[in-house]
Design a protein around this motif. Structure first.
Motif, short mmCIF file in Angstrom:
data_model
loop_
_atom_site.label_atom_id
_atom_site.label_comp_id
_atom_site.label_asym_id
_atom_site.label_seq_id
_atom_site.Cartn_x
_atom_site.Cartn_y
_atom_site.Cartn_z
N THR A 226 0.81 -1.22 0.00
CA THR A 226 0.00 0.00 0.00
C THR A 226 0.85 1.27 0.00
OG1 THR A 226 -0.08 0.00 2.42
CG2 THR A 226 -1.85 -1.16 1.25
N ALA A 256 -7.55 2.03 5.93
CA ALA A 256 -7.55 1.79 4.48
C ALA A 256 -8.58 0.72 4.12
CB ALA A 256 -6.16 1.39 4.01
N GLU A 257 -8.67 -0.33 4.94
CA GLU A 257 -9.65 -1.38 4.69
C GLU A 257 -11.06 -0.87 4.88
OE1 GLU A 257 -8.50 -4.44 7.38
OE2 GLU A 257 -6.83 -5.15 6.14
N GLU A 258 -11.25 0.01 5.89
CA GLU A 258 -12.57 0.59 6.13
C GLU A 258 -13.01 1.44 4.95
OE1 GLU A 258 -14.74 3.07 9.71
OE2 GLU A 258 -12.71 3.66 9.13
N GLU A 259 -12.09 2.21 4.38
CA GLU A 259 -12.43 3.07 3.26
C GLU A 259 -12.80 2.25 2.02
OE1 GLU A 259 -9.13 5.70 2.84
OE2 GLU A 259 -9.94 7.14 4.29
N LYS A 260 -12.17 1.08 1.86
CA LYS A 260 -12.53 0.21 0.74
C LYS A 260 -13.98 -0.26 0.87
CE LYS A 260 -7.94 -1.66 -0.35
NZ LYS A 260 -7.10 -2.89 -0.35
N ARG A 261 -14.38 -0.60 2.11
CA ARG A 261 -15.75 -1.04 2.33
C ARG A 261 -16.73 0.10 2.09
NH1 ARG A 261 -13.14 -3.97 6.55
NH2 ARG A 261 -13.45 -2.21 7.96
N GLU A 262 -16.35 1.30 2.54
CA GLU A 262 -17.25 2.45 2.41
C GLU A 262 -17.36 2.94 0.96
OE1 GLU A 262 -15.73 5.34 5.11
OE2 GLU A 262 -16.85 4.55 6.81
N ALA A 263 -16.38 2.56 0.14
CA ALA A 263 -16.40 3.01 -1.25
C ALA A 263 -17.63 2.51 -2.00
CB ALA A 263 -15.13 2.55 -1.96
N ALA A 264 -18.25 1.43 -1.49
CA ALA A 264 -19.46 0.90 -2.12
C ALA A 264 -20.65 1.84 -1.93
CB ALA A 264 -19.78 -0.48 -1.55
N TYR A 269 -18.88 8.18 -1.35
CA TYR A 269 -17.76 8.25 -2.29
C TYR A 269 -17.72 9.59 -3.01
CZ TYR A 269 -14.63 6.95 -6.11
OH TYR A 269 -13.60 6.91 -6.99
#
Length: 333
Positions: A226, A256-264, A269
């Motif tokens: 990352t 970073a992992e949390e932001e990936k989930r929230e990107a949905a 977004y």
């Protein structure tokens, strides 16, 4: 907590205490509102017989509505790590000495906010600038919903003022970047392959005494997949610096992992402000007029010095409402 061996494991005990505080911050106000609601019903019933009760009803309704709004706001703190503590990093950006001074002003602002709101704060890392201010600092803010409130502070903060470091008295624009991640207990698993992490050991710089500067006690960790980089040099012990650096890395990876989930979430977004020059989330003006305005929510306050003294709760609440798609008003100044 009443068990005889509760405090044998200090770290676990402290985690339980913090969890209890977090739960009570929601349950106690909720319980009070429910009891007050019952009292109001009784007050309304008795007001038909006694005018003194009738006179108190409007004020009690107004008070309950205010408390209920506070609970609704807290209900927005429902993210995966919102109840956790926060690791807040401050980095001076464009603006030279003024930017270093601005970074230190922000460090004081968050410290004042934490102290005024009953949060504990621990300095994890600080790098002083040679002339004034700081180039970097990291603090841990601990208390109910610390991360939930502070995570919206991530981004670029811009200051416009007459520079105290410019002999000609010219207006100067300075930038500082804020990064906020959840501070997670060891019981929360964050997958990090040690082979993916490069560790660099180097001599600490800046103030700290002869021992700090003569030994290679500073630690820098780079997560290669990352490209996340954290470092710590605040302690004389290499072991302590390494432990703090790993805590910071776990925090950054978790965010970073949390932001990936929230990107949905399409709404989130679209609203997320990018971190970088020219994409500041908040503007602080000391010249030509005094005001602080959030670029995302449009919420603003007219008293610059109050904000720098830690009066930022209005901005934090406005970001929560904004993320939930609720209307945001300024403070009326």
């Amino acid at each position: 907590m009443s068990e005889a061996n509760f405090w044998n494991n200090q770290e676990r005990a402290q985690a339980v205490v913090e969890e209890r505080k977090s739960l009570n911050s929601m349950l106690v106000p909720l319980d009070d509102v429910l009891k007050s609601s019952d009292d109001l019903a009784a007050m309304i019933e008795m007001s038909g017989e006694d005018e003194s009760f009738a006179a108190e009803v409007p004020g009690e309704i107004s008070r309950l509505e205010t408390e209920l709004e506070k609970l609704k706001l807290k209900a927005l703190l429902n993210g995966r790590h919102d109840a956790a503590g926060a690791i807040l990093s401050i980095n001076a950006r464009d603006g030279g000495t003024d930017a270093n001074d601005w970074a230190e002003m922000l460090l004081r602002m968050y410290t004042q906010w934490a102290q005024k709101n009953g949060y504990s704060i621990e300095l994890l890392e600080r790098q002083d600038s040679e002339q004034a201010g700081i180039s970097h600092a990291a603090v841990a803010v601990r208390g109910p919903m610390a991360y939930g409130y502070l995570k919206g502070e991530t981004g670029m903060h811009r200051l416009v003022r007459i520079s105290p470091f410019n002999a000609e008295g010219k207006r100067q624009t300075s930038f500082a970047a804020i990064d906020v991640s959840p501070e997670l207990p060891d019981s929360v698993e964050v997958e990090i392959d040690p082979d993916d992490v490069r560790e660099d050991v180097f001599r600490a710089s800046g103030a700290g005494g002869q021992h700090v500067n003569k030994t290679s006690s500073a630690i820098r960790l780079t997560h290669l997949p990352t490209n996340i980089v954290v470092q710590c040099q605040s302690e004389r012990s290499q072991h302590k610096n390494r432990a703090t650096a790993w805590k910071m890395l776990r925090s950054r990876i978790a965010r970073a992992e949390e932001e990936k989930r929230e990107a949905a979430d399409a709404a989130k977004y679209q609203q997320q402000a990018k971190v970088g020059f020219g994409s500041q989330i908040r503007n602080y003006f000391l010249h030509p007029d005094q005001r602080v305005k959030d670029a995302r929510t449009k919420y603003q306050q007219g008293n610059f010095h109050n904000v720098l003294d830690g009066d930022i709760q209005g901005f934090l609440d406005a970001v929560l409402r904004w993320r939930a798609g609720q209307p945001v008003d300024d403070d009326g100044e």
